[in-house]
Structures are given as structure tokens and as C-alpha cells.
Design a protein around this motif. Sequence first.
Motif, short mmCIF file in Angstrom:
data_model
loop_
_atom_site.label_atom_id
_atom_site.label_comp_id
_atom_site.label_asym_id
_atom_site.label_seq_id
_atom_site.Cartn_x
_atom_site.Cartn_y
_atom_site.Cartn_z
N TYR A 55 28.25 -2.07 -0.96
CA TYR A 55 27.49 -0.64 -1.42
C TYR A 55 27.68 -0.35 -2.72
N SER A 111 19.31 -5.66 9.01
CA SER A 111 19.47 -4.27 8.33
C SER A 111 18.21 -3.85 7.84
N GLY A 142 15.80 -4.78 6.08
CA GLY A 142 15.39 -5.05 4.58
C GLY A 142 14.27 -5.76 4.41
N LEU A 181 19.43 -1.81 0.34
CA LEU A 181 20.60 -2.04 1.42
C LEU A 181 21.85 -1.59 1.09
N PRO A 188 22.16 2.87 1.27
CA PRO A 188 21.60 3.17 2.45
C PRO A 188 21.42 4.63 2.43
N GLY A 189 19.71 5.06 2.83
CA GLY A 189 19.53 6.73 2.83
C GLY A 189 18.91 7.23 1.58
N TYR A 240 16.10 7.15 -1.27
CA TYR A 240 14.75 6.49 -1.55
C TYR A 240 14.39 7.71 -2.77
N GLN A 295 24.11 11.22 0.62
CA GLN A 295 24.54 10.08 1.50
C GLN A 295 26.13 9.67 1.18
#
Length: 187
Positions: free
Chosen positions: A21, A55, A57, A108, A111-112, A114, A176
Motif C-alpha cells: 500500500y 482484489s 482489480g 489496489l 483502496p477506497g 478514487y 482512508q
Amino acid sequence: MSAVIAVEKEKLETPPLDIHYLGDRALRQPAKRIAKVDDSLRQLAKEMLQTMYSSNGIGLAAPQVAINKQLIVIDCEPDNSANIPLILINPKIIGYSQELCVVEEGCLSIPGVYLDVTRPKTIEVTFKDEQGKPRKLQATDLLARVIQHEMDHLNGVMFVDRVDNGLALNEALQKQGFSVQAVKPVK
């Protein structure tokens, strides 16, 4: 047509690889060119596809699973079992369209989150396929965007580095639990 790496498009409870991440140093290393296309590389591509499908993706680059290689897997239609995933080894963009488009992207590795990113609408890319054969592809719209997004990973660049709206970026990352300090803007 080259031999295709066969993978069930299903979500595995325990995918074979761990996605790293935003904030992880593995995501910021420039990936190394692949000298030899062999069975171990095809196995890695297969595990990357399994991890990507698990995931939700549509693209995954090797640096996202802490593997420092120029390898990308893409499937813009993960729900279509007839759609063949794309495997790009040592990809290189050799042409961009003048026309740009702004589209919301996610990742990925974040995450969360956008956010809108501006990229060329059409690209031309050269790469080797999973058999080691040289290929050239003209990609447009979603496929062009996914290839550019994943190729950024090969250069240690994340999509958030390309977001122009700093306010939206800070808000989305904080919501996030990601550090804004992990962003390295590219201009």
C-alpha cells in the motif's frame, strides 16, 4: 495467437501475493527490465492475475506485490470469461495522442481512494508477451488508461502523484488513513 496463461477469474480467499500500500518503499523503486521470459515469470504473471481478480482489480504491476520487475497484468473485463488478460513484459510507450481525457482512477495499492487524473486518450505501446514475443499495441480509452496507470508503477509513480486537485486528494487520503506525505507529485 500466443499461448494464454489460464487463470480462473475468481476471487480467492487467500490470493497468492500480498498487495503493498501507499507509503511502502517497494512501490517507489523503479522496476528492473526482465532479461528472460521463462516458466517462473509466467507463474508470477498467473499469481498476479489471481491476486488482481481476488482484489476486484483490472490491472496490477509487479511492484505492487513487491516484485521489482517490469511486468504488468491487465484485464479490463474481469467479469467476461471470454476476455483474454493482457500480459506486458518490459512495456514501453512509443506514442501518445494529443487528446487528453480526465477520468476517475483508483488503485489496489490505495483502496477506497478514487480521484480524477488527466492522461492521453490513446497510446501506442511495445512489449513482450508471456512467450517473450515482441508485440505492439494501439490502446485507447480504458485500456490506454490502465496501461499508463500500471506503467507508472514500474517507474515508482502512483496515480495520486498525478492528481491536480490537492484538496480532494488530501481529503480522500485522510479519509482512508493514508499519509499525504506519501504522495510525490509529478508534473
